[in-house]
Design a protein around this motif. Sequence first.
Motif, mmCIF file in Angstrom:
data_model
loop_
_atom_site.group_PDB
_atom_site.id
_atom_site.type_symbol
_atom_site.label_atom_id
_atom_site.label_comp_id
_atom_site.label_asym_id
_atom_site.label_seq_id
_atom_site.Cartn_x
_atom_site.Cartn_y
_atom_site.Cartn_z
ATOM 1 N N MET A 95 5.041 12.957 -6.569
ATOM 2 C CA MET A 95 5.906 13.914 -7.202
ATOM 3 C C MET A 95 5.039 15.371 -7.333
ATOM 4 N N SER A 96 3.877 15.160 -7.761
ATOM 5 C CA SER A 96 2.996 16.685 -7.973
ATOM 6 C C SER A 96 3.155 17.306 -6.696
ATOM 7 N N THR A 97 3.256 16.817 -5.564
ATOM 8 C CA THR A 97 2.996 17.457 -4.437
ATOM 9 C C THR A 97 4.290 18.190 -4.068
ATOM 10 N N LYS A 98 5.639 17.131 -4.414
ATOM 11 C CA LYS A 98 6.866 17.773 -4.307
ATOM 12 C C LYS A 98 7.176 18.937 -5.063
ATOM 13 N N VAL A 99 6.764 18.772 -6.275
ATOM 14 C CA VAL A 99 7.063 20.011 -7.310
ATOM 15 C C VAL A 99 6.230 21.098 -6.765
ATOM 16 N N GLU A 100 5.020 21.059 -6.424
ATOM 17 C CA GLU A 100 3.895 22.209 -5.974
ATOM 18 C C GLU A 100 4.672 22.744 -4.895
ATOM 19 N N LEU A 101 4.958 22.129 -3.843
ATOM 20 C CA LEU A 101 5.776 22.643 -2.723
ATOM 21 C C LEU A 101 6.984 23.479 -3.281
ATOM 22 N N ALA A 102 7.816 22.878 -3.957
ATOM 23 C CA ALA A 102 8.992 23.615 -4.289
ATOM 24 C C ALA A 102 8.482 25.099 -5.037
ATOM 25 N N MET A 103 7.492 24.918 -5.858
ATOM 26 C CA MET A 103 6.823 26.035 -6.712
ATOM 27 C C MET A 103 6.703 27.283 -5.642
ATOM 28 N N LEU A 104 5.642 26.971 -4.408
ATOM 29 C CA LEU A 104 5.190 27.771 -3.399
ATOM 30 C C LEU A 104 6.421 28.371 -2.571
ATOM 31 N N THR A 105 7.522 27.690 -2.353
ATOM 32 C CA THR A 105 8.612 28.119 -1.506
ATOM 33 C C THR A 105 9.651 28.910 -2.284
ATOM 34 N N CYS A 106 9.606 28.650 -3.722
ATOM 35 C CA CYS A 106 10.772 29.475 -4.430
ATOM 36 C C CYS A 106 10.194 30.705 -4.516
ATOM 37 N N ARG A 107 11.347 31.671 -4.691
ATOM 38 C CA ARG A 107 10.980 33.073 -4.548
ATOM 39 C C ARG A 107 11.283 33.813 -5.940
ATOM 40 N N SER A 108 11.761 32.988 -7.185
ATOM 41 C CA SER A 108 12.054 33.345 -8.568
ATOM 42 C C SER A 108 11.987 32.183 -9.424
ATOM 43 N N VAL A 109 11.631 32.653 -10.683
ATOM 44 C CA VAL A 109 11.763 31.803 -11.776
ATOM 45 C C VAL A 109 12.873 31.189 -11.944
ATOM 46 N N GLU A 110 14.043 32.028 -11.688
ATOM 47 C CA GLU A 110 15.267 31.492 -11.841
ATOM 48 C C GLU A 110 15.616 30.491 -10.909
ATOM 49 N N GLY A 111 15.092 30.733 -9.581
ATOM 50 C CA GLY A 111 15.234 29.882 -8.709
ATOM 51 C C GLY A 111 14.633 28.587 -8.648
ATOM 52 N N MET A 112 13.443 28.553 -9.264
ATOM 53 C CA MET A 112 12.713 27.257 -9.612
ATOM 54 C C MET A 112 13.345 26.474 -10.550
ATOM 55 N N GLN A 113 13.941 27.105 -11.699
ATOM 56 C CA GLN A 113 14.636 26.587 -12.796
ATOM 57 C C GLN A 113 16.016 25.705 -12.360
ATOM 58 N N ARG A 114 16.469 26.445 -11.341
ATOM 59 C CA ARG A 114 17.755 25.705 -10.735
ATOM 60 C C ARG A 114 17.449 24.492 -9.901
ATOM 61 N N ILE A 115 16.256 24.543 -8.922
ATOM 62 C CA ILE A 115 15.842 23.512 -8.428
ATOM 63 C C ILE A 115 15.582 22.509 -9.400
ATOM 64 N N MET A 116 14.910 22.902 -10.390
ATOM 65 C CA MET A 116 14.356 21.647 -11.438
ATOM 66 C C MET A 116 15.412 21.052 -12.040
ATOM 67 N N ARG A 117 16.560 21.915 -12.478
ATOM 68 C CA ARG A 117 17.747 21.325 -13.067
ATOM 69 C C ARG A 117 18.460 20.360 -12.113
ATOM 70 N N GLN A 118 18.451 20.867 -10.824
ATOM 71 C CA GLN A 118 19.230 20.036 -9.761
ATOM 72 C C GLN A 118 18.382 18.783 -9.487
#
Length: 181
Positions: A95-118
């Motif tokens: 899970m740490s790896t999945k989250v860190e990968l999403a953080m690296l590829t996300c372009r904005s805080v709002e985008g990361m928050q949307r991914i987290m909610r999803q």
Amino acid sequence: MLIRAGVTNALASRPDNPLLLDMARLLNHIEATARVRDLFADVSAFMHKFGVEYDGVPRLLDYDTLSFRISHMMEELDEYIGWAQHPDWRTSDKMSTKVELAMLTCRSVEGMQRIMRQEQFDALIDLVYVALQTAHKQGFDFHAGWERVHAANMAKEAHPEGKGGIRKPPGWVAPDLSDLV
């Protein structure tokens, strides 16, 4: 539909009428309830499709099946916790790896928050799905059990000291599921 139209028309001319407001709230509740899917029936259909349904009396699961069910529920809970984004809550390197990968590829805080909610939403649905599969595998009458637990929960009250949360009031009675197992 005719009742809804009548209440709506009456409210247009008398918007402060408490009886009409109560009727409108009741109609909203009935309509919302009618839209709710039977989740247990959905899961039962899924299990039937794959030939893993159980239609017998309530039972304990054998060790291997129980271990698998618990592991699967823990995996879904771990996924939810992982997407909660608190480092102390991470329970697996995967899970740490999945989250860190999403953080690296996300372009904005709002985008990361949307991914987290999803991802949190997906994990919650999967957790409920797997829990319902487990109840089905054990032969539990989920609907009857749900009604009793829900009624007992509705008998609880808000914490009186303003601490937030909900508590069991004096005289609260836990649901009796003994005849269902």
